[in-house]
Design a protein around this motif. Sequence first.
Motif, mmCIF file in Angstrom:
data_model
loop_
_atom_site.group_PDB
_atom_site.id
_atom_site.type_symbol
_atom_site.label_atom_id
_atom_site.label_comp_id
_atom_site.label_asym_id
_atom_site.label_seq_id
_atom_site.Cartn_x
_atom_site.Cartn_y
_atom_site.Cartn_z
ATOM 1 N N UNK A 163 -3.242 -2.700 -1.986
ATOM 2 C CA UNK A 163 -3.450 -2.931 -3.418
ATOM 3 C C UNK A 163 -2.173 -2.617 -4.206
ATOM 4 N N UNK A 164 -1.536 -1.503 -3.899
ATOM 5 C CA UNK A 164 -0.301 -1.112 -4.593
ATOM 6 C C UNK A 164 0.831 -2.102 -4.306
ATOM 7 N N UNK A 165 0.967 -2.501 -3.048
ATOM 8 C CA UNK A 165 2.020 -3.443 -2.669
ATOM 9 C C UNK A 165 1.872 -4.749 -3.449
ATOM 10 N N UNK A 166 0.630 -5.184 -3.673
ATOM 11 C CA UNK A 166 0.360 -6.437 -4.381
ATOM 12 C C UNK A 166 0.400 -6.268 -5.899
ATOM 13 N N UNK A 167 0.585 -5.066 -6.373
ATOM 14 C CA UNK A 167 0.577 -4.848 -7.817
ATOM 15 C C UNK A 167 -0.775 -5.121 -8.439
ATOM 16 N N UNK A 168 -1.828 -4.937 -7.637
ATOM 17 C CA UNK A 168 -3.210 -5.150 -8.081
ATOM 18 C C UNK A 168 -3.458 -6.602 -8.507
ATOM 19 N N UNK A 169 -2.753 -7.536 -7.851
ATOM 20 C CA UNK A 169 -2.890 -8.972 -8.105
ATOM 21 C C UNK A 169 -3.286 -9.685 -6.832
ATOM 22 N N UNK A 170 -4.047 -10.755 -6.999
ATOM 23 C CA UNK A 170 -4.342 -11.615 -5.860
ATOM 24 C C UNK A 170 -3.023 -12.209 -5.384
#
Length: 133
Positions: free
Chosen positions: A10-17
């Motif tokens: 989640x953190x790696x994705x910046x909370x984005x799909x």
Amino acid sequence: MDGPLRQRVRDRAGNRCEYCQLRQEHDPFHPFHVEHIIARQHGGTDEPQNLALACHQCNLHKGTNLTGLDPDTNEVTRLFDPRRNRWEDHFSWDGPFLTGRTATGRTTVWLLETNAQERIELRRLLIALGELD
């Protein structure tokens, strides 16, 4: 899969799909999924390099698929892999519409139904509110 690994993804994705770029805050009633890029049934693992954050719509449409048919050529084409591909190389925005720049992009947009009417309407609203970047 444990909680710290889920949080790392989640953190790696910046909370984005990692497919349609929707932010979790814009879909609070549907928690995003930590999905397997290569499904377990195809030999995928729970290693971080095989995991991506996906909104519920992208994940449900992707399922266990690794490929799809390019809507322009009808050729079997690999789907976008957030760990191996750069998003900007395969996709671009045309207002609220996600456009595939490559066969991989077109196939992913088509298979994940990224431009379904309800998704376009949400993006139109987010653009009007200045929330989509």
